[in-house]
Design an enzyme around this catalytic site. Sequence first.
Site, PDB file in Angstrom:
ATOM      1  N   LYS A   1       9.472 -18.989   4.223  1.00 21.90           N
ATOM      2  CA  LYS A   1      10.007 -18.316   5.423  1.00 21.90           C
ATOM      3  C   LYS A   1       9.534 -16.874   5.526  1.00 21.90           C
ATOM      4  O   LYS A   1      10.267 -15.998   5.995  1.00 21.90           O
ATOM      5  CB  LYS A   1      11.545 -18.364   5.463  1.00 21.90           C
ATOM      6  CG  LYS A   1      12.155 -19.699   5.092  1.00 21.90           C
ATOM      7  CD  LYS A   1      11.708 -20.805   6.006  1.00 21.90           C
ATOM      8  CE  LYS A   1      12.319 -22.141   5.580  1.00 21.90           C
ATOM      9  NZ  LYS A   1      11.625 -23.262   6.274  1.00 21.90           N
TER      10      LYS A   1
ATOM     11  N   SER B   1      -9.181  -0.512   5.746  1.00 22.23           N
ATOM     12  CA  SER B   1      -9.302  -1.666   6.640  1.00 22.23           C
ATOM     13  C   SER B   1      -8.003  -1.884   7.405  1.00 22.23           C
ATOM     14  O   SER B   1      -7.893  -2.790   8.207  1.00 22.23           O
ATOM     15  CB  SER B   1      -9.681  -2.921   5.851  1.00 22.23           C
ATOM     16  OG  SER B   1      -8.718  -3.221   4.885  1.00 22.23           O
TER      17      SER B   1
ATOM     18  N   LYS C   1       0.793  -1.235   0.000  1.00 19.35           N
ATOM     19  CA  LYS C   1       0.000   0.000   0.000  1.00 19.35           C
ATOM     20  C   LYS C   1       0.825   1.285   0.000  1.00 19.35           C
ATOM     21  O   LYS C   1       0.356   2.330  -0.456  1.00 19.35           O
ATOM     22  CB  LYS C   1      -0.936  -0.001   1.205  1.00 19.35           C
ATOM     23  CG  LYS C   1      -2.029  -1.057   1.127  1.00 19.35           C
ATOM     24  CD  LYS C   1      -3.182  -0.569   0.282  1.00 19.35           C
ATOM     25  CE  LYS C   1      -4.397  -1.484   0.424  1.00 19.35           C
ATOM     26  NZ  LYS C   1      -5.541  -0.984  -0.382  1.00 19.35           N
TER      27      LYS C   1
END
Lengths: 325, 325
Positions: free
Chosen positions: A278, A78, A53
């Site tokens: 990982k 959100s 974002k």
Amino acid sequence: MTTFGIDLIHQAAARIRGKIVTTPLLSSPQLDELAGCRLLVKAENLQRTGSFKIRGALNKILSLTDAERARGIVAFSSGNHGQAVAAAAKQAGCRATIVLPATAPKIKIDNCRWWGADVVTYDPDTQDREDVGMKFVHEQGMTLVHPFDDHLVMAGQGTAGLELAEQAKEQGHTIDTLVLNCSGGGLSSGVVTAVNNASPGVQVFLVEPEGGEKMARSLASGQPERNPMGTHTLLDALSGPNAGAKPLEVLSQYPVTCLSASNQQALHAMAVAFRLLKIVVEPGGAASLAAVLNNPDHFRGKTVAIVCSGGNVDAAVFSRALSAR
Amino acid sequence: MTTFGIDLIHQAAARIRGKIVTTPLLSSPQLDELAGCRLLVKAENLQRTGSFKIRGALNKILSLTDAERARGIVAFSSGNHGQAVAAAAKQAGCRATIVLPATAPKIKIDNCRWWGADVVTYDPDTQDREDVGMKFVHEQGMTLVHPFDDHLVMAGQGTAGLELAEQAKEQGHTIDTLVLNCSGGGLSSGVVTAVNNASPGVQVFLVEPEGGEKMARSLASGQPERNPMGTHTLLDALSGPNAGAKPLEVLSQYPVTCLSASNQQALHAMAVAFRLLKIVVEPGGAASLAAVLNNPDHFRGKTVAIVCSGGNVDAAVFSRALSAR
């Protein structure tokens, strides 16, 4: 109206260069065996603020005038978008107000505050986040940094696709399939544009939370659709209420196949990413991996690129994913 | 006897180029605040086979003659080295036998087998792994790929330091402190050589498991020391029985400060890496992060580079780390 395209994405890349992480394109022979295809994983969970974002937020904020920046910015989210806007605002030296659902994971609320932003919460079952955010625009002259319905934001997210295409080429791969997590459509519209420019005709899949397939319905109806209020999913990063009009316009230009991922499938994908890559991926960030693992007939033998879009997950949810195997 | 130095590391980098992952150098403003220094984290847990070990294994195996490769290779290992040798041998098309302690995490044993290697186990409380491994050398003419006491292996591990120094420079940082996980000394001797070449006079810290400080004692005595048999630690990747003579010779040339990390400190560091870096680090791989977080007076205000050296950890141990916060 400006046209959205590869030029805007190249401009965004130039604007945010050096201010974001060039996240790695990971792969694992064991994961390839499990998935039945060659899987290339763009690890945007390793991006600044833990998700892609920041790309769109920075591109938008760095495009503002000094006067606009002085009045401050506002974002509703959100969670991952809010945190990214808070960090980008701090970097650009402007005030940010973040509007978050009261149900957002605590880590996301804390992180917005850590970056120095003001946090305002709302009830997602009864209030519309866009209404809450727009109050600040109208009353205080702030600029809204929309999470997806803005060409500058979409272009910023698209820079992940530029990197992905370039890294795949460097590694000797030709991408023939692209599988993307989708909520409002900011990431997917940008990345599809960038990757299709590098690999014309790439096959596109979008993945939404089971029961919250607003973009699938939007592509079918030709207009941005909403999820019913009160729709809950563990894939909180993909739980925004509506699909974006501008992303929909872009995505409609491609033959897109829509899939969905259940909570359980996302948790399993998180455990697979833990074990074989990982990396820490949040439920919404693992939707595309979940879709590949659960719909093998679509992907068998293909070279499939996905974006693990975020890693902001509470320890309790992550432990649940690990014990669900 | 050949001299170990930067030239061997440059040769190794050329030999293994394109066959390993250029792992990212990660950072987080929140982690910097927590640590009280600027922290640069080389994420070797994202390396092929989940640890830096593939670098040395590949450099060694690619240096063998065709006749040597045809007779096969053998390795003894607490796990990560074994898996790396198995993968490197598969890539080079030769047979590998891996000697593992019966107490190794199941994931490490399974992974060696996945790469097609033969696995032989031994009892670490009563048997010496080197004796078990050397039987294959003497009886079957195999070549031993030593986990650390070999200049070619040390040079391969040192390529992580070359990358680290270059990435730090690209990001605009000048490394003044280097903190490395240490067991036999393969990683630390190689990386110290590479980073000191780029940043002469860099201050070096080595971190060992609490109660298993064999390298600290070796540096003090001037000869390779052993841990007492039966020493157990959660930091299994750093639990090998002895320090290496060749690494010790290299490390003795630098003013090194030795620190240790407890099980609890390593688990806490794993949780911090989960939360702020979104990566999966195993207990031994988190030792240097643990040491930085628990010895702030050594690092305050410095630019500190560390290597998160591995991510091969069972889900149960990782969940324990997350709940220990």
